[in-house]
Motif scaffolding. Sequence first.
Motif, short mmCIF file in Angstrom:
data_model
loop_
_atom_site.label_atom_id
_atom_site.label_comp_id
_atom_site.label_asym_id
_atom_site.label_seq_id
_atom_site.Cartn_x
_atom_site.Cartn_y
_atom_site.Cartn_z
N ASP A 80 0.81 -1.21 0.00
CA ASP A 80 0.00 0.00 0.00
C ASP A 80 0.85 1.27 0.00
OD1 ASP A 80 -2.64 1.40 0.38
OD2 ASP A 80 -1.62 2.05 2.22
N THR A 81 1.96 1.27 0.71
CA THR A 81 2.72 2.51 0.88
C THR A 81 3.73 2.79 -0.22
OG1 THR A 81 4.24 1.39 2.37
CG2 THR A 81 2.47 2.61 3.39
N ASP A 82 4.51 1.78 -0.62
CA ASP A 82 5.54 2.03 -1.64
C ASP A 82 5.96 0.71 -2.29
OD1 ASP A 82 7.52 3.00 -3.29
OD2 ASP A 82 8.62 4.04 -1.71
N TRP A 83 5.05 0.12 -3.03
CA TRP A 83 5.33 -1.19 -3.62
C TRP A 83 6.48 -1.12 -4.62
CZ3 TRP A 83 5.15 -5.57 -1.75
CH2 TRP A 83 5.23 -6.72 -2.53
N GLU A 84 6.61 0.01 -5.30
CA GLU A 84 7.71 0.15 -6.26
C GLU A 84 9.06 -0.07 -5.57
OE1 GLU A 84 9.45 3.45 -9.35
OE2 GLU A 84 7.28 3.33 -9.06
N LEU A 85 9.19 0.45 -4.36
CA LEU A 85 10.42 0.26 -3.58
C LEU A 85 10.51 -1.15 -3.00
CD1 LEU A 85 12.95 1.40 -2.06
CD2 LEU A 85 11.35 1.97 -0.21
N TYR A 86 9.48 -1.56 -2.28
CA TYR A 86 9.55 -2.83 -1.55
C TYR A 86 9.54 -4.06 -2.46
CZ TYR A 86 9.21 -0.31 2.80
OH TYR A 86 9.47 0.52 3.85
N SER A 87 8.96 -3.93 -3.63
CA SER A 87 8.95 -5.08 -4.55
C SER A 87 10.35 -5.41 -5.05
CB SER A 87 8.01 -4.83 -5.72
OG SER A 87 8.52 -3.79 -6.55
N LYS A 88 11.28 -4.48 -4.89
CA LYS A 88 12.66 -4.70 -5.33
C LYS A 88 13.52 -5.38 -4.25
CE LYS A 88 12.85 -0.93 -8.67
NZ LYS A 88 11.57 -0.27 -8.62
N VAL A 89 13.00 -5.47 -3.00
CA VAL A 89 13.74 -6.13 -1.93
C VAL A 89 13.81 -7.62 -2.25
CG1 VAL A 89 13.77 -6.69 0.54
CG2 VAL A 89 13.07 -4.41 -0.22
N ASP A 90 15.01 -8.16 -2.25
CA ASP A 90 15.22 -9.55 -2.66
C ASP A 90 14.45 -10.55 -1.80
OD1 ASP A 90 16.49 -11.62 -4.25
OD2 ASP A 90 17.70 -12.03 -2.46
N ASP A 91 14.47 -10.39 -0.49
CA ASP A 91 13.80 -11.33 0.41
C ASP A 91 13.12 -10.53 1.51
OD1 ASP A 91 13.12 -13.24 2.37
OD2 ASP A 91 14.81 -14.53 1.82
N LEU A 92 11.84 -10.24 1.31
CA LEU A 92 11.11 -9.40 2.25
C LEU A 92 10.98 -10.03 3.63
CD1 LEU A 92 8.40 -7.77 -0.01
CD2 LEU A 92 10.10 -6.57 1.38
N TYR A 93 10.90 -11.37 3.71
CA TYR A 93 10.84 -12.01 5.02
C TYR A 93 12.12 -11.73 5.80
CZ TYR A 93 11.60 -15.18 8.76
OH TYR A 93 11.94 -15.66 10.00
N LYS A 94 13.28 -11.99 5.19
CA LYS A 94 14.54 -11.75 5.89
C LYS A 94 14.73 -10.27 6.20
CE LYS A 94 16.95 -15.89 4.45
NZ LYS A 94 17.91 -16.49 3.53
N TYR A 95 14.26 -9.42 5.32
CA TYR A 95 14.32 -7.97 5.56
C TYR A 95 13.57 -7.63 6.85
CZ TYR A 95 13.28 -3.01 4.99
OH TYR A 95 13.16 -1.65 5.20
N LEU A 96 12.37 -8.17 7.00
CA LEU A 96 11.58 -7.93 8.21
C LEU A 96 12.25 -8.53 9.44
CD1 LEU A 96 7.97 -8.66 6.92
CD2 LEU A 96 8.76 -6.50 7.91
N ARG A 97 12.63 -9.79 9.33
CA ARG A 97 13.23 -10.50 10.46
C ARG A 97 14.50 -9.81 10.95
NH1 ARG A 97 16.20 -15.67 8.86
NH2 ARG A 97 17.66 -14.02 8.31
N ASP A 98 15.31 -9.36 10.02
CA ASP A 98 16.61 -8.82 10.38
C ASP A 98 16.57 -7.38 10.87
OD1 ASP A 98 17.56 -11.32 9.73
OD2 ASP A 98 18.43 -10.71 7.81
N GLN A 99 15.42 -6.77 10.89
CA GLN A 99 15.31 -5.44 11.49
C GLN A 99 15.59 -5.52 12.98
OE1 GLN A 99 14.96 -2.59 9.63
NE2 GLN A 99 15.14 -4.08 7.97
N ARG A 100 15.21 -6.63 13.59
CA ARG A 100 15.53 -6.91 15.00
C ARG A 100 16.04 -8.34 15.09
NH1 ARG A 100 10.57 -3.76 18.10
NH2 ARG A 100 11.16 -1.72 17.27
N ASP A 101 15.11 -9.27 15.16
CA ASP A 101 15.41 -10.71 15.12
C ASP A 101 14.07 -11.45 15.05
OD1 ASP A 101 14.36 -10.87 17.78
OD2 ASP A 101 16.36 -10.60 18.63
N PHE A 102 14.11 -12.76 14.92
CA PHE A 102 12.88 -13.53 14.79
C PHE A 102 11.97 -13.33 15.99
CE2 PHE A 102 10.16 -17.24 15.23
CZ PHE A 102 9.62 -17.34 13.95
N ASP A 103 12.54 -13.41 17.18
CA ASP A 103 11.74 -13.34 18.40
C ASP A 103 10.99 -12.02 18.56
OD1 ASP A 103 12.58 -15.88 19.07
OD2 ASP A 103 14.16 -15.18 20.42
#
Length: 182
Positions: A80-103
Amino acid sequence: MEPKKYDINIEQLFRDDLHQYLLSIGMVDERLPEAQDIEELWLKIGESYLPDGMREFRDYPTVSLGWMMFVGMAIAKYWDTDWELYSKVDDLYKYLRDQRDFDHMDEYVCEKVLLLDEEQQAAMAKTVGECASRTYNLLCHRHLEPGTSEAFRAYVAALHQMYLMGMAMELKRLGYHMTKLN
């Protein structure tokens, strides 16, 4: 990760249960959204998530299932906010996880992606927890033998529906309402 006939039946069971529950508390619409961009990412996100999710499942099954719902919400927000940018992220799951950690991925998604206040975060955690508990209960009642391909397929089907319902919840929260066109 292509579903077989059995998987479709169990996946439909997860879908129906989650949909009815979320509909009853006003978190999704009767008609679930179709967001091709988000749905097409499932295979990549699911494959990337599996090592973490499977590791956590034995001791924390509801976390393993619930965190995927947070991932679905985050992807919908990015769409919704910026798909043009985020669609280029290679692995969105790891991007989210690695902002802090899995827990702490749930906290990151709620605070930094969805921008929820403390009260909203608590309500979201409660809803996701209930969805994860319901789905885990359905998995347990299938009496699947751990470590079998059947159990693995059921787990992936559960994750898939958690992802899609997370997406549906966030799209509704963002104001997208799915109604049948006449």
